[in-house]
Design an enzyme around this catalytic site. Structure first.
Site, PDB file in Angstrom:
ATOM      1  N   LYS A  84     -19.793  11.588 -49.815  1.00  0.00           N
ATOM      2  CA  LYS A  84     -20.165   9.947 -49.766  1.00  0.00           C
ATOM      3  C   LYS A  84     -19.579   9.119 -50.993  1.00  0.00           C
ATOM      4  O   LYS A  84     -19.335  10.214 -51.843  1.00  0.00           O
ATOM      5  CB  LYS A  84     -21.509   9.915 -49.831  1.00  0.00           C
ATOM      6  CG  LYS A  84     -22.288   8.502 -49.764  1.00  0.00           C
ATOM      7  CD  LYS A  84     -23.968   8.749 -49.357  1.00  0.00           C
ATOM      8  CE  LYS A  84     -24.591   7.585 -49.308  1.00  0.00           C
ATOM      9  NZ  LYS A  84     -25.976   7.782 -49.545  1.00  0.00           N
ATOM     10  N   SER A 160     -27.758   5.608 -45.563  1.00  0.00           N
ATOM     11  CA  SER A 160     -26.674   5.070 -45.996  1.00  0.00           C
ATOM     12  C   SER A 160     -25.533   6.033 -45.972  1.00  0.00           C
ATOM     13  O   SER A 160     -24.458   5.387 -46.348  1.00  0.00           O
ATOM     14  CB  SER A 160     -27.074   4.583 -47.256  1.00  0.00           C
ATOM     15  OG  SER A 160     -27.326   5.559 -48.312  1.00  0.00           O
ATOM     16  N   SER A 184     -31.381   8.641 -46.192  1.00  0.00           N
ATOM     17  CA  SER A 184     -30.254   8.070 -45.984  1.00  0.00           C
ATOM     18  C   SER A 184     -29.257   9.679 -45.599  1.00  0.00           C
ATOM     19  O   SER A 184     -27.982   9.578 -45.341  1.00  0.00           O
ATOM     20  CB  SER A 184     -29.489   7.610 -47.240  1.00  0.00           C
ATOM     21  OG  SER A 184     -30.059   6.455 -47.490  1.00  0.00           O
TER      22      SER A 184
END
Lengths: 468, 57
Positions: A84, A160, A184
Site C-alpha cells: 500500500k 482503504s 481497511s
C-alpha cells in the site's frame, strides 16, 4: 518449467517459493510474466500507483543468482508482492494516497515489514492505490483514481487498502501488505474475495509507514490462501522499539502448526449489532463458516454501537490533529472526500475524545469476558457485498445510509479493541463476501487454524478474478 | 444541531480558517460526529474508568 502467465497455473506464494528454491522456476521468468500481466490489467483495475520494474527485475535476478550459488534465498523466494502506498519504499516519496505528501523527501529506507519479507526472498513489484491518508473504505481517490474490483469492474475494491486487495484478487501479486485502522484490510478482503489478516494491535511494528490513527493503526497481509497468509505473517513478526505501539513479544510461528488440531474450540456467532447490521448474504456466509467450526452458541456485546461511535469519533479527531497544519495551510490540496471529514475531526470537542477512550476500556472488558467462554467469534466483514463505484448509499440495518462512512460498521468495533482477525472469502454465484474469524489477543494462530479448516472444507476459497 | 456559523466560530477557536466553499461539507460531517458523540455521552461510565491509555514507566 511451471508456466505462470495464465490464472490456472498460479499456485500460491508457498508453492512458488518452493519451486524457486529448488531451481525449478526462475524468479526472473516469474516476475517478467507477472509484470506483463500487470501491464495488461492495471489500466482496467488501477491497483498500482507505481510499478517498480527495474527494482523487481534486479531483485529477481539476485534471487536466481543465490539459487545458482547454492544459497537459500528464503521462504518467500521470488514471490511477487505489492505494498500500500503508505509504506516507505527506499528512494520513493510515500504519498499515502495524497498529493500533499509529494513535497516530502523520498524515503531513506524501506518500511520495516517490507524489509522483512524482502529478506525472506519476496520481490516488490509496486506500490498500490489507497484512499487518501487511509481515510476511506472504497479506494475512490480524487488524485489517483478509483481502484476497480476484479470481480466486477463497476464495483469498489473496498478500502482503504483497495489497490493491495485487488492486485491479489486479479493475480497480479501473490500477496500484498496493507493497513487496517477501522477495517481497511478486512473490507477490501471481503469485497475482492481474498484472505486478509489484521493481527493483534501491537504485534507487527509500523516502522516506516505513514500513520493515520496512532492507537488504532494495524499492518497486515492479503493472500490467496491461509497457508500463504500464515507464511507471510510469520516472516513479518518481530518486535521493534522504534514503534511505540509495538509490544515486545516472542515470535510465535503459525505456518508449521496450521493444520495441527486445535481440539474442539468453542466458537460463537456474534449476534445483536453484528447480525442486525449485516445482510442476508453476510449472515448466510457466517452460517456456512459456523457449520464447519461446529458453532453451538451466539454472543452479544451490549456496547457495540457505542464502541463503533467511539472509534468513529476518535478516528476523525486523530486524523484532524495529525493533518492540522496541512488543513490550515493547504486544504485545497486534499481529496474533498477526506478534507471535510478531517476538518470536522479537528473541531471535535475534547470531552468526546476522552469519553471515546473510556468507552474503549469498557468495551474491551466486555469482549474479554466473552473470551472466557469462547475461543473464537464470527461476524460478517461487511454489511453488504461490494457496492458500485460512486454508489451514494447502502442498505444497513434496514436503512439507506451514506456508503463511505458506513461500510466499516462491522469491522470498526473489533479493531477498536485490537483483536486479531482473519477474513475468509465466502464465494457465491454473485459477488463474494468475507467473514471475520475473531480470536483473543495474541491468538493469530487460532484464527488462522480455524480459517484453514474452513478453507479445507471448501467454504472459504479464492479464485483468480479475470477482470470483467 | 449546529450550522455553518457555529462551525466558523469553532474553527476560529481552533486556529483554522475554513474556505466558505467547504463549510457545508464540514458542517454535515461535524453533525454526524456530534450525533455519534451524543451516543457516547449517553452511555453510563463510572468515574474510575480510564480515559486514556495508561502510561506505564
Amino acid at each position: 518449467m511451471i508456466v505462470l502467465d495464465r490464472p490456472g497455473n498460479i499456485v500460491g506464494a508457498c508453492a512458488i517459493a518452493d519451486a524457486v528454491r529448488r531451481g525449478e522456476l526462475s524468479a526472473v521468468t516469474l516476475i517478467e510474466s507477472r509484470l506483463e500481466r500487470i501491464h495488461r490489467l492495471n489500466p482496467l483495475l488501477n491497483c498500482f500507483t507505481e510499478v517498480l520494474v527495474e527494482r523487481a527485475l534486479r531483485m529477481a535476478g539476485a534471487i536466481d543468482a543465490m539459487v545458482a550459488d547454492g544459497h537459500d534465498p528464503g521462504p518467500l523466494a521470488g514471490v511477487p508482492f505489492g505494498v500500500k502506498d503508505n509504506y516507505d519504499v527506499a528512494g520513493k516519496i510515500t504519498t499515502a494516497g495524497s498529493t500533499i505528501n509529494r513535497t516530502r523527501d523520498p524515503a531513506s529506507a524501506d518500511a520495516l515489514l517490507l524489509q522483512r519479507v524482502a529478506r525472506a526472498g519476496a520481490v516488490l513489484v509496486g506500490t498500490q492505490n489507497m484512499d487518501e491518508f487511509a481515510y476511506g473504505f472504497t479506494t475512490e481517490n480524487a488524485h489517483y483514481g478509483a481502484t476497480h474490483n476484479p470481480c466486477d469492474l463497476k464495483r469498489s475494491a473496498g478500502g482503504s487498502s483497495g489497490g493491495s486487495a485487488a492486485a491479489v484478487a486479479a493475480g497480479l501479486t501473490e500477496f500484498s501488505l496493507g493497513t487496517d485502522t477501522n477495517g481497511s484490510i478486512r473490507v477490501p478482503a471481503s469485497f475482492c474475495g481474498i484472505f486478509g489478516l489484521k493481527p493483534t494491535f501491537g504485534r507487527l511494528p509500523r516502522t516506516g509507514t505513514f500513520p493515520f490513527v496512532h492507537d488504532l493503526d494495524h499492518l497486515g497481509p492479503f493472500a490467496r490462501s491461509t497457508a500463504d497468509l500464515a507464511a507471510i505473517y510469520d516472516a513479518l513478526q518481530g518486535y521493534d522499539e522504534d514503534d511505540a505501539g509495538c509490544v515486545a513479544r516472542e515470535i510465535e510461528l503459525t505456518a508449521p502448526h496450521l493444520k495441527r488440531s486445535q481440539g474442539d474450540p468453542s466458537v460463537a456467532i456474534l449476534d445483536g449489532w453484528f447480525h442486525d447490521m449485516a445482510d442476508d448474504q453476510g449472515r448466510a456466509a457466517v452460517d456456512a463458516v459456523a457449520r464447519v467450526l461446529n458453532v453451538r452458541s451466539r454472543a452479544t456485546f451490549a456496547g457495540t454501537e457505542q464502541a463503533r461511535a467511539a472509534a468513529f469519533v476518535l478516528t476523525a479527531a486523530s486524523g484532524g490533529n495529525l493533518h492540522f497544519e496541512a488543513l490550515r495551510m493547504s486544504a485545497d490540496q486534499f481529496d474533498p472526500a477526506t478534507r471535510d471529514r478531517l476538518l470536522a475531526g479537528a473541531l471535535v470537542p475534547a470531552n468526546l475524545i476522552l469519553q471515546a477512550q473510556r468507552i474503549r476500556h469498557l468495551y474491551h472488558a466486555e469482549v474479554m469476558e466473552a473470551f472466557r467462554r469462547h475461543d473464537l467469534l464470527l461476524a460478517p466483514a461487511t454489511p453488504c457485498h461490494a457496492p458500485l463505484l460512486g454508489q451514494p448509499t447502502i442498505r444497513v440495518g434496514g436503512k439507506d445510509v451514506p456508503t463511505r462512512p458506513n461500510i466499516g460498521v462491522l469491522t470498526q468495533p473489533l479493531s477498536f479493541v485490537g483483536l486479531p482477525i482473519v477474513t475468509v472469502p465466502v464465494q457465491s454465484p454473485g459477488l463474494p463476501i468475507g467473514v471475520q474469524i475473531i480470536a483473543p489477543p495474541w491468538r493469530e494462530d487460532a484464527a488462522l487454524a480455524a480459517a484453514a479448516r474452513v478453507e479445507a472444507a471448501g467454504i472459504a476459497s479464492f479464485s483468480v478474478a479475470e477482470p470483467c | 444541531m449546529i450550522d455553518k456559523n457555529d462551525v466558523e466560530l469553532l474553527a476560529k477557536m481552533a486556529g483554522l480558517k475554513i474556505d466558505p466553499a467547504y463549510l457545508q461539507g464540514v458542517t454535515d460531517n461535524l453533525c454526524a460526529l456530534l450525533v455519534q458523540g451524543a451516543l457516547l455521552m449517553s452511555s453510563p461510565v463510572a468515574p474510575e474508568v480510564e480515559p486514556a491509555t495508561v502510561l506505564r514507566l
